[in-house]
Design a protein around this motif. Structure first.
Motif, PDB file in Angstrom:
ATOM      1  N   GLY A  38       0.798  -1.219   0.000  1.00 40.06           N
ATOM      2  CA  GLY A  38       0.000   0.000   0.000  1.00 40.06           C
ATOM      3  C   GLY A  38       0.829   1.266   0.000  1.00 40.06           C
ATOM      4  O   GLY A  38       0.287   2.358  -0.173  1.00 40.06           O
ATOM      5  N   THR A  97      -8.993  -2.602   9.264  1.00 40.53           N
ATOM      6  CA  THR A  97      -9.867  -1.773   8.443  1.00 40.53           C
ATOM      7  C   THR A  97      -9.280  -0.390   8.198  1.00 40.53           C
ATOM      8  O   THR A  97      -8.338   0.049   8.868  1.00 40.53           O
ATOM      9  N   SER A 129      -2.083  -2.027   7.409  1.00 39.02           N
ATOM     10  CA  SER A 129      -2.607  -0.682   7.172  1.00 39.02           C
ATOM     11  C   SER A 129      -2.286   0.267   8.315  1.00 39.02           C
ATOM     12  O   SER A 129      -1.991   1.449   8.090  1.00 39.02           O
ATOM     13  N   GLY A 160      -9.229   3.583   1.757  1.00 39.70           N
ATOM     14  CA  GLY A 160      -9.896   2.631   0.878  1.00 39.70           C
ATOM     15  C   GLY A 160     -11.305   2.294   1.328  1.00 39.70           C
ATOM     16  O   GLY A 160     -11.934   1.390   0.770  1.00 39.70           O
ATOM     17  N   ALA A 195     -13.378  -1.332   4.842  1.00 46.16           N
ATOM     18  CA  ALA A 195     -12.553  -2.165   3.957  1.00 46.16           C
ATOM     19  C   ALA A 195     -11.297  -2.625   4.691  1.00 46.16           C
ATOM     20  O   ALA A 195     -10.731  -1.898   5.512  1.00 46.16           O
ATOM     21  N   ARG A 196     -10.844  -3.838   4.378  1.00 45.60           N
ATOM     22  CA  ARG A 196      -9.675  -4.409   5.043  1.00 45.60           C
ATOM     23  C   ARG A 196      -8.473  -4.449   4.115  1.00 45.60           C
ATOM     24  O   ARG A 196      -8.595  -4.822   2.945  1.00 45.60           O
ATOM     25  N   ASP A 197      -7.328  -4.051   4.676  1.00 48.55           N
ATOM     26  CA  ASP A 197      -6.049  -4.140   3.970  1.00 48.55           C
ATOM     27  C   ASP A 197      -6.072  -3.363   2.665  1.00 48.55           C
ATOM     28  O   ASP A 197      -5.461  -3.779   1.672  1.00 48.55           O
ATOM     29  N   THR A 198      -6.753  -2.221   2.654  1.00 48.19           N
ATOM     30  CA  THR A 198      -6.864  -1.430   1.423  1.00 48.19           C
ATOM     31  C   THR A 198      -6.209  -0.060   1.539  1.00 48.19           C
ATOM     32  O   THR A 198      -6.276   0.728   0.595  1.00 48.19           O
ATOM     33  N   ARG A 244      -3.731   3.027   1.387  1.00 46.63           N
ATOM     34  CA  ARG A 244      -2.652   3.423   0.483  1.00 46.63           C
ATOM     35  C   ARG A 244      -2.036   4.703   1.003  1.00 46.63           C
ATOM     36  O   ARG A 244      -2.741   5.642   1.366  1.00 46.63           O
TER      37      ARG A 244
END
Length: 529
Positions: free
Chosen positions: A62, A362, A419, A492, A496-499, A501
């Motif tokens: 990310g 998240t 994240s 993200g 949302a998980r692991d999104t 950036r």
């Protein structure tokens, strides 16, 4: 230091899966297989890159390449809500944002992990990128599962992990390599002042002045909880007064070995214990320490429940949470001020509930991580440590800031950031300095924090809202400042998980005049010559 193209021969960890820190009777880092796993980074090139961030990109999914532009478009998008960000307005925050406002807490059992050896894994790269961070070792394991020995005695049956002088020496090399400062809890659960003093002696020998304080036990107010009988390590009648009696015996043993070693404590989440520690006035008391997990009301937990403290994305993103944070952590900050002590938050995370919950990994957790680092500094906290683990990303604690890239250290020694690591990396860019007033009007979902240094002002704007939200921004403030750089963390989506950036600081000429929900934006203002 690059770790590419090499395999390391390491010893398999003796520890069982790491359990969590207690808060209100819940265990925060109990491993549970997550629904999804962050993408495993590809093996980086063996050729060192002149770009200091290029190697980090391999271990922080990310993280966007340096130089990626951030949108600073002008104009008001259709349906946007207008907000005004005013520098110099509002109450004057009492605190200072420091390099130690960005830090990590680990279980004491993690000290047995060979990846603390500099150059042996990507852990060094991840920690060093946080820029002189604070590291803390403690958690439930220090009182319940860790056995210290400098003489090689057999471990007792209750012990799951044995640590010794070699582990301390390795940590000392790691702290030097990453320019980190360290605090450490000593074992109190199985009462043995001389053994704890021996551990303190070797910790000071290995870390020198980088060891800024030791604590006597971890969360002593959790030694006997009616709701968590499996964690009980004291009998009926356990109280702050009895803990102080034991702490005095530890203090004497510690200072017989290391006379000038500073003490911090109590590392608790109950105000009675904070006051008892401050009133005890142990020799060489260095700081008052508090732990906190705001979403502590776990589903199915016996005892009191609080709907506002349930581990949900809505609660983590609630506009009311900053006020709850100020109320709870403000108690510790006030006790510290009343006793002329620095205030440290040695262990914190979004929720203390076990396993993969609604908030795990998240976007809301990432944005909360940014905000807590700045808000805690504004409340007067000089150090802040997000609780973490080196266990595997697959099945390890889903709340952890970092995790092992594979299930076996022997097969893959790499450590990757999640994240919330990107969130700490984002916060680590903020210039150290006094927090200055900044007011946001027009939306309770958008909050801002600012620090001032000799070079100028850094402003962080957090839009804790859904990604579909749009904001038109109007700026008011110091006429002697000009925008020079901007960075953005895009969640993200709150659920949302692991999104997440992260675009690192890069040059810009314009203050952003539009923002989207689910983002944190760092705007650097320099002083006009």
């Amino acid at each position: 230091m690059t770790v590419a193209g090499r395999r390391w021969v390491v010893h398999r960890l003796a520890a069982a899966a790491i359990a969590a820190s207690l808060f209100g009777g819940c265990s925060a880092l109990t491993p549970t297989p997550p629904a999804t796993v962050p993408p495993t980074p590809a093996e980086p090139s063996a050729t060192p890159s002149p770009d200091p961030w290029a190697e980090l990109e391999d271990f922080a999914p990310g993280l966007r390449p340096a130089g990626t532009p951030v949108d600073t478009s002008s104009g008001e998008p259709a349906g946007a809500k207008t907000i005004t960000i005013e520098l110099g307005a509002g109450d004057d925050p009492p605190g200072t944002f420091r390099r130690t406002s960005v830090g990590l807490s680990f279980e004491a059992s993690d000290l047995a992990d060979p990846r603390w050896e500099p150059g042996s894994s990507s852990l060094e790269t991840l920690v060093k990128a946080l820029r002189k961070p604070s590291l803390r070792f403690g958690g439930n394991s220090v009182d319940r599962r860790v056995w210290w020995t400098s003489r090689g005695e057999p471990a007792p049956e209750w012990a799951e992990v044995t640590i010794g002088p070699d582990d301390m020496a390795r940590l000392g090399r790691f702290a030097d390599a990453t320019d980190a400062t360290v605090t450490m809890a000593l074992p109190l659960g199985h009462f043995d002042p001389d053994r704890a003093a021996d551990m303190a002696k070797y910790a000071r020998r290995a870390l020198g002045e980088r060891l800024v304080a030791v604590a006597i036990g971890n969360e002593p107010n959790g030694f006997r909880l009616e709701s968590q009988p499996q964690y009980r390590i004291r009998g009926r009648g356990w109280s702050p007064e009895k803990w102080v009696d034991e702490a005095r015996k530890y203090e004497q043993a510690i200072h017989n070995q290391v006379p000038d070693l500073p003490l911090a404590g109590p590392g608790a989440y109950d105000a009675r214990w904070l006051r008892a520690f401050a009133d005890a006035e142990l020799t060489n008391t260095r700081a008052l320490t508090q732990h906190w997990y705001p979403l502590w009301s776990c589903p199915g937990r016996k005892g009191d429940t609080d709907a506002d403290a349930a581990p949900s994305v809505d609660n983590l993103a609630s506009p009311d949470l900053p006020d709850r944070t100020s109320s709870t952590l403000g108690v510790g900050a006030e006790i510290a001020r009343d006793n002329d002590l620095p205030f440290w938050i040695e262990e914190i995370g979004p929720t203390s509930c076990p396993g993969t919950g609604e908030t795990s990994r998240t976007g809301a957790q990432a944005l909360w991580t940014v905000e807590i680092a700045l808000q805690a500094a504004g409340l007067g906290a000089d150090r802040l440590n997000l609780h973490s683990s080196l266990a595997s990303c697959r099945g390890g604690p889903p709340m952890s800031v970092v995790c092992g890239a594979d299930g076996s250290v022997d097969n893959d020694p790499r450590v990757v950031g999640r994240s919330n690591y990107l969130a700490l990396l984002f916060a680590g860019q903020v210039r150290a300095g006094e927090l200055v007033p900044v007011r946001v009007s027009g939306s309770e979902r958008v909050r801002a924090y600012a620090t001032r240094s000799r070079s100028g002002v850094d402003v962080v704007v957090i839009a804790m809202d859904e990604s579909s939200a749009r904001y038109a921004v109007r700026w008011r403030g110091d006429k002697d400042l000009k925008v020079s750089q901007i960075s953005r963390l895009d969640s993200g989506g709150l659920a949302a998980r692991d999104t997440a950036r992260l675009t690192l600081l890069g040059p810009t000429r314009d203050s952003p005049t539009r923002l989207s929900g689910g983002t944190a934006t760092l705007i650097r203002f320099d002083v006009v010559d």
